[in-house]
Design a protein around this motif. Structure first.
Motif, mmCIF file in Angstrom:
data_model
loop_
_atom_site.group_PDB
_atom_site.id
_atom_site.type_symbol
_atom_site.label_atom_id
_atom_site.label_comp_id
_atom_site.label_asym_id
_atom_site.label_seq_id
_atom_site.Cartn_x
_atom_site.Cartn_y
_atom_site.Cartn_z
ATOM 1 N N ARG A 83 80.418 -86.289 30.528
ATOM 2 C CA ARG A 83 81.169 -85.371 31.372
ATOM 3 C C ARG A 83 82.434 -86.024 31.907
ATOM 4 O O ARG A 83 83.488 -85.387 32.019
ATOM 5 C CB ARG A 83 80.310 -84.877 32.537
ATOM 6 C CG ARG A 83 80.932 -83.674 33.269
ATOM 7 C CD ARG A 83 80.529 -83.592 34.716
ATOM 8 N NE ARG A 83 81.082 -84.673 35.499
ATOM 9 C CZ ARG A 83 82.329 -84.685 35.990
ATOM 10 N NH1 ARG A 83 83.153 -83.685 35.756
ATOM 11 N NH2 ARG A 83 82.759 -85.712 36.686
ATOM 12 N N GLN A 138 77.535 -81.405 27.641
ATOM 13 C CA GLN A 138 76.169 -81.425 27.095
ATOM 14 C C GLN A 138 76.121 -80.847 25.694
ATOM 15 O O GLN A 138 75.449 -81.394 24.802
ATOM 16 C CB GLN A 138 75.239 -80.644 28.024
ATOM 17 C CG GLN A 138 74.967 -81.344 29.349
ATOM 18 C CD GLN A 138 74.155 -80.487 30.305
ATOM 19 O OE1 GLN A 138 74.021 -79.266 30.122
ATOM 20 N NE2 GLN A 138 73.589 -81.111 31.333
ATOM 21 N N ARG A 139 76.846 -79.763 25.473
ATOM 22 C CA ARG A 139 76.818 -79.114 24.158
ATOM 23 C C ARG A 139 77.599 -79.904 23.108
ATOM 24 O O ARG A 139 77.288 -79.846 21.921
ATOM 25 C CB ARG A 139 77.379 -77.693 24.277
ATOM 26 C CG ARG A 139 76.455 -76.713 24.996
ATOM 27 C CD ARG A 139 77.185 -75.432 25.366
ATOM 28 N NE ARG A 139 76.315 -74.414 25.947
ATOM 29 C CZ ARG A 139 75.898 -74.434 27.198
ATOM 30 N NH1 ARG A 139 76.270 -75.420 28.018
ATOM 31 N NH2 ARG A 139 75.111 -73.473 27.651
ATOM 32 N N THR A 162 80.352 -79.936 32.764
ATOM 33 C CA THR A 162 79.031 -80.480 32.429
ATOM 34 C C THR A 162 78.421 -79.723 31.247
ATOM 35 O O THR A 162 77.868 -80.332 30.320
ATOM 36 C CB THR A 162 78.096 -80.396 33.644
ATOM 37 O OG1 THR A 162 78.653 -81.164 34.713
ATOM 38 C CG2 THR A 162 76.715 -80.941 33.302
ATOM 39 N N GLY A 163 78.537 -78.397 31.278
ATOM 40 C CA GLY A 163 77.992 -77.599 30.189
ATOM 41 C C GLY A 163 78.657 -77.901 28.862
ATOM 42 O O GLY A 163 77.986 -78.017 27.826
ATOM 43 N N TYR A 218 77.911 -83.207 23.223
ATOM 44 C CA TYR A 218 77.378 -84.574 23.189
ATOM 45 C C TYR A 218 78.452 -85.605 23.546
ATOM 46 O O TYR A 218 78.617 -86.630 22.886
ATOM 47 C CB TYR A 218 76.759 -84.889 21.822
ATOM 48 C CG TYR A 218 75.673 -83.926 21.418
ATOM 49 C CD1 TYR A 218 74.400 -84.008 21.982
ATOM 50 C CD2 TYR A 218 75.937 -82.915 20.505
ATOM 51 C CE1 TYR A 218 73.402 -83.096 21.630
ATOM 52 C CE2 TYR A 218 74.937 -82.004 20.153
ATOM 53 C CZ TYR A 218 73.679 -82.101 20.717
ATOM 54 O OH TYR A 218 72.706 -81.195 20.377
#
Length: 402
Positions: free
Chosen positions: A35, A29-30, A25-26, A32
């Motif tokens: 997931r 998110q970074r 997930t991290g 773009y």
């Protein structure tokens, strides 16, 4: 042979993600990216597109080549390509050392004919033939440029020939995964194109520079570089000529790919329409004009490629049905098209069609296919999705070294 379950881009992404202490997930998110896409890529169930690899590499602070697993040293050793890298690197370092007194250059016209042959070889992805000839040719031309008077017409021709040799060096190194060497070659091309006082050569170099920026996921800077390329085309003596129009059209197509990576569909449409207008102005395919391989066929190819990049697979298939490559179309382009189609078919779950496209890529441009990371990634995805790989697919996997 590496085990396919472990030897793929997704596995390397997972390794570096864990080293950077990031969750899926991290990372998503970074970068773009969804997931679910990260999860499928890491599991090897969907191809890692160049845009995804670039975005993830930026977050993980690792070079794209490392995630791709390039260069493929064992395969290069089998093809006797590995021994060509060091001499090529040495030849690039001769650029500012003046003439080699042990070399007597041939007449520039004779050298120019050989340069044309080596450019043809690059378009045909004949890596071994290129790698064997380039170091000596670079040394000879470096000496010729150093010895010829600056006001001599032969010197300008020699500088253009040397600039094209640097372009071929870029193509050779880039396709084999030696991206730092490719970057050096591209800088040398710009330096020599300035001495040739040829804005079209400089503009074409910027189209290649944009490709390297896209490899790192920097589509906004790539578009700025391409804008500078268009400014250079406008500065040439005949901006409406076939040569200038072909280079300009090539820049528009590069812009379409950059916009597709940025998921800007309107910008893609705009760039493609400008490229189509340029192709219609020329009225025919011109594969050897500034080696840009530009024309309506190439515009049609990029229509398919940008649709695949945007995830519009249905539109890509519809456009692909209308695309027919002429016999003299560069094998580099045709081979890349079939690799792109294999990726699209794989994403659509059409394993047999994807495998046929992979075999076609191998038939058309075998050396390009053998060293293309997307070829390997698509093969690996197809193998992992099936309980038992068909013989043809297993053969492809073995051929690329998986």
């Amino acid at each position: 042979m590496a085990h396919i379950a472990d030897d793929h881009i997704g596995a390397r992404i997972a390794d570096y993600r864990k080293l950077r202490q990031l969750t899926q997930t991290g990372l998503a998110q970074r970068a773009y990216v969804a997931r679910g896409t990260i999860a499928k890529v890491e599991a090897g169930l969907t191809p890692a597109t160049p845009a995804i690899v670039a975005a993830v590499a930026r977050v993980l602070e690792v070079d794209v080549a490392i995630l791709n697993g390039q260069p493929y040293v064992s395969e290069m050793r089998q093809d006797k390509l590995d021994r060509m890298i060091a001499p090529l690197s040495d030849a690039l370092d001769l650029y500012d050392l003046g003439p080699d007194l042990g070399i007597t250059p041939r007449p520039v016209r004779e050298i120019s004919r050989e340069v044309d042959r080596i450019c043809l070889g690059a378009c045909a992805t004949e890596y071994r033939g290129i790698g064997e000839k380039l170091p000596g040719l670079l040394s000879e031309l470096t000496t010729a440029v150093s010895l010829l008077p600056k006001s001599s017409p032969d010197r300008r021709q020699a500088t253009m020939c040397l600039s094209w040799c640097y372009w071929v060096t870029y193509e050779f190194a880039y396709r084999l995964g030696y991206h730092q060497l490719a970057a050096v070659a591209l800088e040398r091309m710009g330096w020599m194109a300035e001495q040739a006082e040829d804005p079209l050569l400089l503009a074409l170099r910027l189209s290649k520079r944009s490709s390297m920026l896209l490899r790192r996921g920097n589509n906004q800077l790539a578009l700025k570089v391409l804008d500078r390329g268009h400014q250079l085309v406008a500065q040439c003596d005949a901006p409406q000529s076939t040569s200038a129009t072909a280079v300009s059209g090539t820049l528009y197509l590069a812009g379409a790919i950059a916009a597709a990576q940025a998921k800007n569909e309107d910008a893609v449409t705009g760039h493609l329409e400008l490229a189509r207008k340029a192709a219609r102005h020329i009225g025919r395919d011109v594969p050897r004009v500034y080696w840009a391989s530009f024309g309506l066929t190439n515009v049609a190819h990029f229509d398919v490629a940008t649709s695949v990049e945007l995830g519009k697979l249905g539109a890509a298939m519809k456009s692909a049905k209308k695309l027919h490559f002429p016999p003299d179309h560069p094998k580099m382009r045709v081979g890349r098209y079939h690799i792109e189609m294999a990726r699209a078919y794989s994403q659509m779950g059409k394993a047999e069609a994807a495998e046929r496209a992979l075999h076609r890529a191998r038939e058309v441009a075998p050396q390009q296919a053998r060293y293309h990371p997307l070829m390997r990634e698509t093969i690996a995805v197809l193998v992992r999705r099936q309980r038992r790989a068909p013989q043809g697919l297993a053969s492809l996997a073995a051929w690329v070294g998986m």
